[in-house]
Design a protein around this motif. Structure first.
Motif, PDB file in Angstrom:
ATOM      1  N   SER A 152      -5.195  41.927  19.592  1.00  0.00           N
ATOM      2  CA  SER A 152      -4.001  41.455  20.293  1.00  0.00           C
ATOM      3  C   SER A 152      -3.169  42.576  20.894  1.00  0.00           C
ATOM      4  N   SER A 168      -3.776  44.786  23.171  1.00  0.00           N
ATOM      5  CA  SER A 168      -3.851  44.809  24.633  1.00  0.00           C
ATOM      6  C   SER A 168      -2.975  43.727  25.255  1.00  0.00           C
ATOM      7  N   ASP A 169      -3.045  42.506  24.728  1.00  0.00           N
ATOM      8  CA  ASP A 169      -2.217  41.414  25.243  1.00  0.00           C
ATOM      9  C   ASP A 169      -0.738  41.717  25.072  1.00  0.00           C
ATOM     10  N   TYR A 170      -0.395  42.240  23.905  1.00  0.00           N
ATOM     11  CA  TYR A 170       0.998  42.557  23.607  1.00  0.00           C
ATOM     12  C   TYR A 170       1.535  43.630  24.554  1.00  0.00           C
ATOM     13  N   SER A 202       0.319  44.575  27.455  1.00  0.00           N
ATOM     14  CA  SER A 202       0.339  44.069  28.835  1.00  0.00           C
ATOM     15  C   SER A 202       1.583  43.234  29.081  1.00  0.00           C
ATOM     16  N   VAL A 229       3.202  35.551  22.701  1.00  0.00           N
ATOM     17  CA  VAL A 229       1.991  36.325  22.975  1.00  0.00           C
ATOM     18  C   VAL A 229       1.060  36.254  21.783  1.00  0.00           C
ATOM     19  N   LYS A 263      -0.556  32.678  21.485  1.00  0.00           N
ATOM     20  CA  LYS A 263      -1.668  32.440  22.408  1.00  0.00           C
ATOM     21  C   LYS A 263      -2.920  33.152  21.931  1.00  0.00           C
ATOM     22  N   LYS A 264      -2.770  34.373  21.451  1.00  0.00           N
ATOM     23  CA  LYS A 264      -3.924  35.155  21.029  1.00  0.00           C
ATOM     24  C   LYS A 264      -4.548  34.561  19.768  1.00  0.00           C
TER      25      LYS A 264
END
Length: 171
Positions: free
Chosen positions: A55, A57-59, A61, A126, A129-130
Protein backbone atom coordinates in the motif's frame (compact mmCIF):
# COMPACT_ATOMS: atom_id res chain seq x y z
CA UNK A 1 -1.91 8.24 7.39
CA UNK A 2 -2.44 11.57 9.09
CA UNK A 3 0.04 13.25 6.75
CA UNK A 4 -2.22 12.34 3.81
CA UNK A 5 -5.16 13.87 5.66
CA UNK A 6 -3.14 17.06 6.22
CA UNK A 7 -2.14 17.19 2.54
CA UNK A 8 -5.81 16.72 1.61
CA UNK A 9 -6.77 19.57 3.94
CA UNK A 10 -4.20 21.82 2.25
CA UNK A 11 -5.57 20.96 -1.18
CA UNK A 12 -9.15 21.49 -0.04
CA UNK A 13 -8.57 24.79 1.80
CA UNK A 14 -6.20 26.40 -0.71
CA UNK A 15 -9.11 27.07 -3.04
CA UNK A 16 -10.89 29.14 -0.37
CA UNK A 17 -10.10 32.79 -1.07
CA UNK A 18 -10.19 33.74 2.62
CA UNK A 19 -7.86 30.92 3.65
CA UNK A 20 -5.60 30.75 0.60
CA UNK A 21 -2.77 32.96 1.89
CA UNK A 22 -2.47 31.36 5.33
CA UNK A 23 -2.95 27.81 4.01
CA UNK A 24 -0.27 28.37 1.36
CA UNK A 25 2.15 29.57 4.06
CA UNK A 26 1.33 26.53 6.22
CA UNK A 27 1.79 24.20 3.25
CA UNK A 28 5.21 25.69 2.46
CA UNK A 29 6.28 25.21 6.08
CA UNK A 30 4.92 21.64 6.04
CA UNK A 31 6.89 20.86 2.88
CA UNK A 32 10.12 21.97 4.57
CA UNK A 33 9.74 18.87 6.76
CA UNK A 34 7.58 16.48 4.73
CA UNK A 35 8.27 17.01 1.05
CA UNK A 36 10.12 13.73 1.34
CA UNK A 37 9.41 11.39 4.23
CA UNK A 38 12.32 10.14 6.33
CA UNK A 39 13.08 6.48 5.64
CA UNK A 40 12.24 5.49 9.20
CA UNK A 41 8.69 6.84 8.76
CA UNK A 42 8.23 4.84 5.56
CA UNK A 43 9.53 1.66 7.16
CA UNK A 44 7.23 2.17 10.14
CA UNK A 45 4.28 2.57 7.75
CA UNK A 46 5.16 -0.75 6.13
CA UNK A 47 5.14 -2.50 9.51
CA UNK A 48 1.56 -1.29 10.08
CA UNK A 49 -0.68 -4.14 8.84
CA UNK A 50 -3.17 -1.59 7.51
CA UNK A 51 -0.60 -0.17 5.10
CA UNK A 52 2.16 -2.71 4.42
CA UNK A 53 4.65 -2.46 1.60
CA UNK A 54 1.94 -3.12 -1.01
CA UNK A 55 0.00 0.00 0.00
CA UNK A 56 2.98 2.33 0.32
CA UNK A 57 2.87 3.22 -3.38
CA UNK A 58 -0.86 4.03 -3.27
CA UNK A 59 -0.41 6.08 -0.12
CA UNK A 60 2.53 8.10 -1.44
CA UNK A 61 0.81 8.66 -4.80
CA UNK A 62 -2.27 10.00 -3.05
CA UNK A 63 -0.12 12.19 -0.78
CA UNK A 64 1.86 13.80 -3.59
CA UNK A 65 -0.67 13.86 -6.44
CA UNK A 66 -4.01 14.40 -4.71
CA UNK A 67 -2.96 16.17 -1.55
CA UNK A 68 0.07 18.29 -2.45
CA UNK A 69 -0.21 18.24 -6.24
CA UNK A 70 3.56 17.90 -6.72
CA UNK A 71 5.56 15.36 -8.73
CA UNK A 72 7.56 12.75 -6.80
CA UNK A 73 9.11 9.47 -7.99
CA UNK A 74 7.01 7.08 -5.89
CA UNK A 75 8.34 3.92 -7.57
CA UNK A 76 11.93 4.84 -6.76
CA UNK A 77 10.95 5.59 -3.16
CA UNK A 78 9.18 2.22 -2.79
CA UNK A 79 12.18 0.38 -4.26
CA UNK A 80 14.45 2.22 -1.80
CA UNK A 81 12.23 1.21 1.13
CA UNK A 82 12.15 -2.42 0.02
CA UNK A 83 15.95 -2.40 -0.24
CA UNK A 84 16.17 -0.87 3.23
CA UNK A 85 13.94 -3.66 4.58
CA UNK A 86 16.30 -6.26 3.12
CA UNK A 87 19.40 -4.43 4.37
CA UNK A 88 17.95 -4.17 7.88
CA UNK A 89 17.00 -7.84 7.83
CA UNK A 90 20.50 -8.83 6.63
CA UNK A 91 21.98 -6.80 9.49
CA UNK A 92 19.60 -8.52 11.91
CA UNK A 93 20.76 -11.93 10.65
CA UNK A 94 24.39 -10.89 10.92
CA UNK A 95 23.96 -9.80 14.54
CA UNK A 96 21.48 -12.40 15.81
CA UNK A 97 22.09 -15.32 13.47
CA UNK A 98 19.56 -17.17 11.35
CA UNK A 99 16.02 -17.09 12.66
CA UNK A 100 13.95 -20.09 13.54
CA UNK A 101 11.78 -21.50 10.77
CA UNK A 102 8.45 -20.30 12.04
CA UNK A 103 5.28 -20.79 10.03
CA UNK A 104 3.75 -17.38 9.51
CA UNK A 105 0.01 -17.54 8.85
CA UNK A 106 -0.76 -16.23 5.37
CA UNK A 107 -3.94 -14.39 6.38
CA UNK A 108 -4.61 -12.40 9.54
CA UNK A 109 -7.87 -10.74 10.60
CA UNK A 110 -7.48 -7.09 11.50
CA UNK A 111 -10.11 -4.47 12.21
CA UNK A 112 -10.75 -1.51 9.92
CA UNK A 113 -13.57 0.98 9.58
CA UNK A 114 -15.70 1.42 6.51
CA UNK A 115 -14.69 4.24 4.22
CA UNK A 116 -15.84 7.75 5.02
CA UNK A 117 -15.79 10.95 3.03
CA UNK A 118 -13.93 14.23 3.36
CA UNK A 119 -10.30 15.26 3.26
CA UNK A 120 -9.84 14.37 6.96
CA UNK A 121 -10.32 10.69 6.17
CA UNK A 122 -8.34 10.66 2.92
CA UNK A 123 -5.63 8.45 4.44
CA UNK A 124 -8.16 5.93 5.71
CA UNK A 125 -9.89 5.87 2.32
CA UNK A 126 -6.63 5.02 0.53
CA UNK A 127 -6.05 2.16 2.95
CA UNK A 128 -9.66 1.04 2.63
CA UNK A 129 -9.45 0.77 -1.16
CA UNK A 130 -6.16 -1.11 -1.00
CA UNK A 131 -7.30 -3.61 1.65
CA UNK A 132 -10.43 -4.40 -0.39
CA UNK A 133 -8.09 -5.34 -3.26
CA UNK A 134 -5.92 -7.44 -0.94
CA UNK A 135 -8.76 -9.38 0.66
CA UNK A 136 -8.47 -13.06 -0.15
CA UNK A 137 -5.17 -12.63 -1.97
CA UNK A 138 -2.96 -14.55 0.39
CA UNK A 139 0.35 -15.71 -0.92
CA UNK A 140 0.53 -19.45 -1.52
CA UNK A 141 4.02 -20.20 -2.68
CA UNK A 142 5.45 -23.65 -2.12
CA UNK A 143 9.04 -22.41 -2.11
CA UNK A 144 10.76 -21.50 1.11
CA UNK A 145 11.00 -17.76 1.72
CA UNK A 146 13.01 -15.88 4.25
CA UNK A 147 11.20 -14.71 7.34
CA UNK A 148 11.21 -11.17 5.93
CA UNK A 149 9.65 -12.19 2.59
CA UNK A 150 7.06 -14.21 4.50
CA UNK A 151 6.19 -11.20 6.63
CA UNK A 152 6.07 -8.81 3.67
CA UNK A 153 3.84 -11.13 1.65
CA UNK A 154 1.34 -11.90 4.44
CA UNK A 155 -2.11 -10.52 3.61
CA UNK A 156 -4.48 -9.19 6.19
CA UNK A 157 -8.25 -9.37 6.05
CA UNK A 158 -9.90 -6.30 7.47
CA UNK A 159 -13.23 -6.34 9.26
CA UNK A 160 -15.58 -3.52 8.19
CA UNK A 161 -17.40 -2.81 11.46
CA UNK A 162 -14.57 -1.62 13.72
CA UNK A 163 -13.29 1.96 13.83
CA UNK A 164 -9.77 2.26 12.37
CA UNK A 165 -8.93 4.98 14.89
CA UNK A 166 -9.36 2.41 17.69
CA UNK A 167 -6.99 0.00 15.93
CA UNK A 168 -4.51 -1.56 18.36
CA UNK A 169 -1.34 -2.72 16.63
CA UNK A 170 -0.58 -5.13 19.49
CA UNK A 171 -3.66 -7.18 18.72
Amino acid sequence: MESLNIAGAFAHCESDLQLHESVTAMKEKWLEYYKEFPNIYLIAMCFDPRCRLESLSDYLSAYYEQGLKIHYDVDMCCARVKKLFHDLYDEYLRVYGPSLNIDVPQTQNVSRSSSSSGFISLGYNVLSKKTKKLRGSSSSSSTTHSELESYLSTSFEFIEDTDVKKFDILH
